[in-house]
Design an enzyme around this catalytic site. Sequence first.
Site, PDB file in Angstrom:
ATOM      1  CG  ASP A  18      -2.191   0.789   0.896  1.00 43.46           C
ATOM      2  OD1 ASP A  18      -2.494   1.519  -0.072  1.00 43.46           O
ATOM      3  OD2 ASP A  18      -2.989   0.657   1.970  1.00 43.46           O
ATOM      4  CD  GLU A 100      -9.004   6.122  -5.300  1.00 42.56           C
ATOM      5  OE1 GLU A 100      -9.711   6.165  -4.323  1.00 42.56           O
ATOM      6  OE2 GLU A 100      -7.623   5.303  -4.972  1.00 42.56           O
ATOM      7  CE  LYS A 136      -7.483   1.549  -4.018  1.00 44.18           C
ATOM      8  NZ  LYS A 136      -6.161   2.542  -2.901  1.00 44.18           N
ATOM      9  CB  THR A 160     -11.446   2.287  -2.540  1.00 41.09           C
ATOM     10  OG1 THR A 160     -10.375   2.307  -1.296  1.00 41.09           O
ATOM     11  CG2 THR A 160     -11.974   3.595  -3.315  1.00 41.09           C
ATOM     12  CG  PHE A 182     -10.365   1.177   4.012  1.00 38.87           C
ATOM     13  CD1 PHE A 182     -10.411   0.723   2.638  1.00 38.87           C
ATOM     14  CD2 PHE A 182      -9.949   2.825   3.876  1.00 38.87           C
ATOM     15  CE1 PHE A 182      -9.824   0.992   1.755  1.00 38.87           C
ATOM     16  CE2 PHE A 182      -9.322   3.515   2.722  1.00 38.87           C
ATOM     17  CZ  PHE A 182      -9.491   2.675   1.687  1.00 38.87           C
TER      18      PHE A 182
END
Length: 331
Positions: A18, A100, A136, A160, A182
């Site tokens: 990440d 993303e 994403k 996400t 998350f």
Amino acid sequence: MSKNLLEQLREMTVVVADTGDMEAMEKFRPQDATTNPSLITAASQMPQYQPIVDSVLQDARKELGDNANEKDVANLAFKELAIAFGKKILQIVPGRVSTEVDARLSYNTEATVTVAREIIAQYDKAGIGRDRVLIKIASTWEGIKAVEILEKEGIHCNMTLLFGLHQAIAAAEAGATLISPFVGRILDWYKKDTGKDYQGAEDPGVQSVTTIYNYYKKFGYKTVVMGASFRNIGEIKEIAGSDLLTISPQLLGELADTQGDLPRKLDPEKAKTLDIQKITVDHDTFVKMHAEDRMATDKLKEGIDGFSAALEKLEGLLAKRLTELEAVAAK
């Protein structure tokens, strides 16, 4: 010699980095890598990545011409920058990179689909196959509807900013390739809301991922679960066995430096034996469940706002850098 926790984790879970920092990826050699606007913004300010930033800015200026203002050039450059980092990352990792869609489009299905196609077209142009890229997209209802369209076109998506079971079920029904619940951000919300600290299996983020994972495996969804956003290695240990985990370089280092046994906590065969009720999530159910889940409501909004702010900061930094480059060139 006994294996460290990272080595043991890799035997049951795909480990993803990440980060936007290529040096960290070279050190830990993850299977996949994922970035977000905040990580790209941070990486683009590191001196070692300045040549990538400068090259992208110069290409954007060339494409738009001398009459375009700095803001428009910076806006184009930021779109290209995520792909430039993605291409570099794919030279290091053997698997996939997640890129993303602009978080400011999170409530616009049509615009999300358009930008996702543009991103994939850029990777296609660079000779990078769709099997190596995940787009994403934020787990709003509109984002989930975009994913439904994109997955049918063979564009693989990573959902996400996912905090609730309703988002996870809707994403799986839409055929999303992967979801990123998350963990740490869920913990943050509960700590702030209750004033309590949570450890181990009591961690609400851990419980959320466990529930989603078991639901998916019970009902045979193809969508895979990638736990994300960890605050400590305790959270990672509690969901060992998740399909994938995306972990910061700092926590990857901690896992590599820690000895001890790492038992598997999430198991697909065990999940199939659990008594779980199937839920149908249409638009109205999604809206209702989202409204009833204060944590998911707060964190989704906060996440979109945070990523949007990071994009605006990045555009500002790029515009400033473009001015500096052109001033030097004019001398």
